[in-house]
Design an enzyme around this catalytic site. Structure first.
Site, PDB file in Angstrom:
ATOM      1  CG  ASP A  78      -2.059   1.006   1.086  1.00  0.00           C
ATOM      2  OD1 ASP A  78      -2.445   1.316  -0.052  1.00  0.00           O
ATOM      3  OD2 ASP A  78      -2.539   1.507   2.119  1.00  0.00           O
TER       4      ASP A  78
ATOM      5  CG  LEU B 287      -5.703  -6.669  -0.455  1.00  0.00           C
ATOM      6  CD1 LEU B 287      -6.250  -6.015  -1.719  1.00  0.00           C
ATOM      7  CD2 LEU B 287      -5.876  -8.188  -0.520  1.00  0.00           C
TER       8      LEU B 287
ATOM      9  CB  CYS C 138     -21.591  -0.889   0.693  1.00  0.00           C
ATOM     10  SG  CYS C 138     -21.731  -1.167  -1.092  1.00  0.00           S
TER      11      CYS C 138
ATOM     12  CB  CYS D  73     -20.366  -6.182   3.180  1.00  0.00           C
ATOM     13  SG  CYS D  73     -20.234  -7.377   1.818  1.00  0.00           S
TER      14      CYS D  73
ATOM     15  CG  LEU E  80     -10.768  -7.876  -2.430  1.00  0.00           C
ATOM     16  CD1 LEU E  80     -10.681  -7.772  -3.951  1.00  0.00           C
ATOM     17  CD2 LEU E  80      -9.526  -8.570  -1.885  1.00  0.00           C
TER      18      LEU E  80
END
Length: 388
Positions: A143, A178, A203, A257, A167
């Site tokens: 990142d 990630l 969302c 979610c 994601l």
């Protein structure tokens, strides 16, 4: 292949199996591989997003757009891109702190050690196997480089980018950090994941500041995470009420979610949320000077915002609290050295004690050298019925 067998090096599927085993032993929860040419549509989508100005003040997004859009532009020798996910799922309701109006809500990802530090060390250890067992060159990213991790992660099969652009994993819901390893090793690629959002809009509909102009599109300029973490200036007045008591990041779109029904609590001890960082008393936070701020949040992602931006956020939460007792914290910060803090102190005080604005403005408005702070005084005075 004869040379490889003689030297004891691994290649192809054998090297992939050895790497996956090593990565999982290090604590990674998901490991998938994509080809470097797996995201052909990403460059145009990125250009369109930048052209709309939806990156806000994140100029580095535009400056690195060419390298960001294709892994081969960043490193021409790359032959495989390994995407690794580390679960940071919370043990309780990530939105519970929103109901504590005299406390500040911290995003789940920031309630323990900085994930950059945690993941990068693991990535380096995992990548070492590719060099030792496969004779491959590697580069690791967490990142901090121009890498489009989310499209690559979808191409590799870790999950898919939901309508909130984050994601989503069938195994871990919204809660995956990630990391990426670029390597010269030619490893078998995994199948991509398909979009599984269906007709769901949870969302999009929950966002307090309407940061999604359409599904799969994010306007960072209206996103609470951007505003409270990345944005270095004054936060626009029309967005402050929507921020509520969120003082570092926002989890609303992630938390609602439906795929979170499969989420799991983080296994990595350094990523398990600390109870003392879930909800913090606003009065105590408002009193932090720079040394106290650095000491309080050492080792966490919160530290990188700096004291002034953080207290700016705290004052917005104070203004939204409806708690008249917190007005004295705003009063005390009217003369803070930082214009970011002074401006939000004026706004918070005008929300909690509008009848006090004229008295506090006397002298301060005239002496104020910062135009934004003067404008804040003028708006507060006008709202209270007093002449600027």
């Amino acid at each position: 292949m004869g040379t490889l067998r003689q030297s004891g090096l691994l290649a192809g599927e054998a090297l992939k199996r050895a790497f996956v085993a090593r990565a999982r032993a290090l604590g990674f929860d998901s490991v998938r591989i994509a080809r470097p040419d797996a995201i052909p549509l990403a460059p145009e989508r990125l250009r369109a997003w930048l052209a709309e100005g939806r990156h806000g003040a994140m100029e580095w997004m535009a400056e690195t757009a060419e390298r960001r859009s294709d892994p081969r532009t960043l490193w021409p020798e790359v032959r495989s891109v390994i995407l690794l996910g580390l679960n940071y799922g919370p043990s309780g309701d990530p939105l519970a702190a929103l109901g504590l109006k005299d406390h500040g809500a911290i995003s789940v990802y920031a309630r323990n050690r900085d994930y950059h530090d945690v993941i990068k060390g693991k990535l380096k250890e995992a990548a070492g196997l590719l060099a030792a067992k496969g004779g491959a060159d590697v580069k690791v990213f967490v990142d901090t480089a121009p890498v489009m991790e989310k499209p690559l992660a979808q191409a590799a099969g870790l999950g898919w980018q939901g309508k909130h652009t984050v994601l989503v994993s069938r195994e871990f819901g919204s809660w995956l950090f990630l990391g990426a390893i670029f390597t010269t090793a030619d490893l078998p690629a995994d199948a991509p994941e398909r979009d599984r959002c269906g007709s769901c809009r949870r969302c999009l509909d929950i966002c307090p500041t309407d940061a999604f102009p359409a599904p799969y599109q994010l306007d960072a300029r209206r996103c609470i995470s951007y505003l409270t973490i990345e944005h270095k200036g004054h936060i626009p007045e029309d967005l402050r009420r929507g921020i509520g008591n969120r003082i570092f990041g926002c989890d609303d779109c992630l938390a609602v979610c439906p795929w979170n029904k499969f989420a799991q609590t983080a296994r990595e001890a350094r990523l398990v949320q600390r109870d003392d960082l879930a909800a913090l008393p606003l009065d105590a936070l408002a009193r932090l000077d720079d040394p106290a701020f650095r000491a309080r949040f050492a080792g966490t992602p919160i530290k990188r915002t700096g004291r002034d931006r953080f207290v700016r956020n705290v004052l917005i939460a104070i203004g939204n609290s409806g708690d008249r007792r917190l007005a004295e914290e705003a009063e005390r910060l009217l003369d803070d050295p930082s214009p970011l803090v002074r401006a939000m102190a004026v706004w918070a005080l005008s929300r909690l004690a509008p009848e006090e604005i004229a008295r506090h403005a006397s002298g301060r408005r005239r002496r104020e050298e910062d135009g934004e702070v003067r404008a804040e005084w003028d708006r507060a005075l006008a709202a209270s019925g007093a002449a600027p």
